[in-house]
Design an enzyme around this catalytic site. Structure first.
Site, PDB file in Angstrom:
ATOM      1  N   GLY A 105      68.099 -10.207  60.798  1.00  0.00           N
ATOM      2  CA  GLY A 105      66.770 -10.562  60.295  1.00  0.00           C
ATOM      3  C   GLY A 105      66.228 -11.860  60.857  1.00  0.00           C
ATOM      4  N   SER A 108      66.564 -11.594  66.608  1.00  0.00           N
ATOM      5  CA  SER A 108      67.362 -11.721  67.832  1.00  0.00           C
ATOM      6  C   SER A 108      66.766 -10.911  68.985  1.00  0.00           C
ATOM      7  CB  SER A 108      68.822 -11.326  67.588  1.00  0.00           C
ATOM      8  OG  SER A 108      68.904  -9.979  67.228  1.00  0.00           O
ATOM      9  N   ALA A 110      63.602  -9.940  69.540  1.00  0.00           N
ATOM     10  CA  ALA A 110      62.361 -10.538  70.053  1.00  0.00           C
ATOM     11  C   ALA A 110      62.669 -11.810  70.832  1.00  0.00           C
ATOM     12  CB  ALA A 110      61.407 -10.827  68.898  1.00  0.00           C
ATOM     13  N   ALA A 111      63.638 -12.594  70.361  1.00  0.00           N
ATOM     14  CA  ALA A 111      63.968 -13.852  71.046  1.00  0.00           C
ATOM     15  C   ALA A 111      64.566 -13.574  72.423  1.00  0.00           C
ATOM     16  CB  ALA A 111      64.933 -14.676  70.189  1.00  0.00           C
ATOM     17  N   ASP A 152      57.145 -11.289  64.384  1.00  0.00           N
ATOM     18  CA  ASP A 152      58.396 -11.827  64.944  1.00  0.00           C
ATOM     19  C   ASP A 152      58.177 -12.365  66.363  1.00  0.00           C
ATOM     20  OD1 ASP A 152      59.425 -10.879  62.600  1.00  0.00           O
ATOM     21  OD2 ASP A 152      61.002  -9.663  63.502  1.00  0.00           O
TER      22      ASP A 152
HETATM   23  C1  MEV Z   1      60.669  -8.273  59.989  1.00  0.00           C
HETATM   24  O1  MEV Z   1      61.064  -9.544  60.455  1.00  0.00           O
HETATM   25  C2  MEV Z   1      59.423  -8.380  59.159  1.00  0.00           C
HETATM   26  C3  MEV Z   1      58.873  -7.054  58.639  1.00  0.00           C
HETATM   27  O2  MEV Z   1      57.690  -7.391  57.898  1.00  0.00           O
HETATM   28  C4  MEV Z   1      58.532  -6.106  59.756  1.00  0.00           C
HETATM   29  C5  MEV Z   1      57.353  -6.566  60.603  1.00  0.00           C
HETATM   30  O3  MEV Z   1      56.551  -7.366  60.171  1.00  0.00           O
HETATM   31  O4  MEV Z   1      57.246  -6.067  61.744  1.00  0.00           O
HETATM   32  C6  MEV Z   1      59.835  -6.380  57.688  1.00  0.00           C
END
Ligand code: MEV
Length: 321
Positions: A105, A108, A110-111, A152
């Protein structure tokens, strides 16, 4: 030619996750204690398009052409090549490493995308703007996460706290007072795509109920923004805990995340909630100097596998767009 390297931070969502996929606002902050890094080294004796990729964290050591077309790194480099309108790549070696927990969460994937686009485009002598970097990372997010909001890749690219509404230009957030957050990993891996897709299914089955929850989360996010920017910051914790309760109602928490949130609150944190997609990954707790040691101990005793500390400081400079 010397090696070219680039890095990108992890992220955590302060409030608004899931609801942000449905057009509500969310707030995200970078977590610079963890980083993805990409290093590109020229291979002057290699032939065109001969790209060797090593990524020890995912046990990858292979040539790009051997990766399936759906592989995120292959997709990313193909999109990069198209966007730069290059007939082919020169030969190079790409090494990717990361201290961001995978499926935890903290963004990782995207980074890694952001670090690779920055390193490779710079290596090619065509460094991309943040907007281009973020958009290439978003393309990969879309094929892996189905319906990502884009939060993200945005917070990770700009490495700055953001107020984000899907499809709109993001806004940089400037806090009025320093704030400290503890992020605790539950040790449970969670696939964002699966949780986002379950929420979508639940929303389709009962749109009225879910839209009310998304709206409540959005309203609360606006309240948090106001207090981050203008105070009183003492009120932020209560909103974060209320956000956790709404995420429970969305069905994205789990026993271990609830246990960590309860442990943080009992030890004196001003507020606590799961962060990111949920069903695993992390919680975050708002702490201060007086309670940080007690909250850390309580989180470890409740089973947190890793703790990260991140600060929000009143900023003085604008973000590069
Ligand atoms: C994921 O980091 C966040 C969510 O809201 C998904 C998104 O925004 O793409 C769960």
């Amino acid at each position: 030619m010397p090696a070219v390297s680039a890095h990108a931070p992890g992220k955590t969502i302060l409030c608004g996750e899931h609801a942000v996929v449905y057009g509500q606002p969310a707030i995200a902050i970078p977590v610079t204690q963890v980083q993805a890094r990409a290093v590109v080294v020229a291979n002057p004796r290699g032939s065109a398009n001969q790209i060797r990729i090593t990524a020890p964290d995912i046990h990858l050591d292979d040539f790009l052409e051997n990766l399936p077309e759906s592989h995120p790194i292959r997709q990313l480099l193909t999109n990069l090549q198209n966007s730069l309108q290059l007939p082919h790549f020169p030969a190079f070696d790409l090494r990717v490493t990361s201290t961001i927990p995978i499926a935890g969460g903290m963004g990782s994937g995207a980074a890694v995308s952001v670090a690779i686009v920055r390193a490779v485009s710079t290596f090619l002598g065509r460094p991309m703007t943040n907007e281009q970097v973020s958009s290439l990372a978003f393309e990969v997010e879309k094929s892996y996460h189905g319906t990502p909001s884009g939060i993200d890749n945005t917070v990770i690219t700009y490495a700055h706290p953001i107020f984000f509404i899907r499809g709109q230009p993001f806004e940089s957030l400037h806090v009025c007072q320093p704030l400290t957050f503890l992020i605790a990993n539950s040790g449970i891996k969670s696939e964002t795509a699966a949780v986002v897709s379950d929420v979508r299914q639940a929303w389709q089955n009962d749109p009225h109920r879910y839209e009310a929850l998304f709206h409540a989360i959005g309203t609360l996010t606006v309240q948090v923004r106001r207090r981050l920017e203008r105070g009183p910051t003492e009120e932020i914790g209560g909103f974060l805990t209320a956000n956790h309760q709404l995420l429970q109602e969305l069905g994205v928490s789990c026993t271990q995340l609830d246990k960590l949130v309860d442990a943080a609150l009992s030890a004196g944190a001003q507020g606590a909630k799961l962060t990111g997609a949920g069903r695993g990954g992390n919680i975050l707790a708002l702490v201060n100097e007086e309670n940080i040691a007690a909250v850390s101990t309580a989180l470890r005793n409740a089973g947190a596998t890793n703790l990260y500390l991140t600060n929000l400081m009143p900023a003085t400079s604008e973000v590069e767009k």
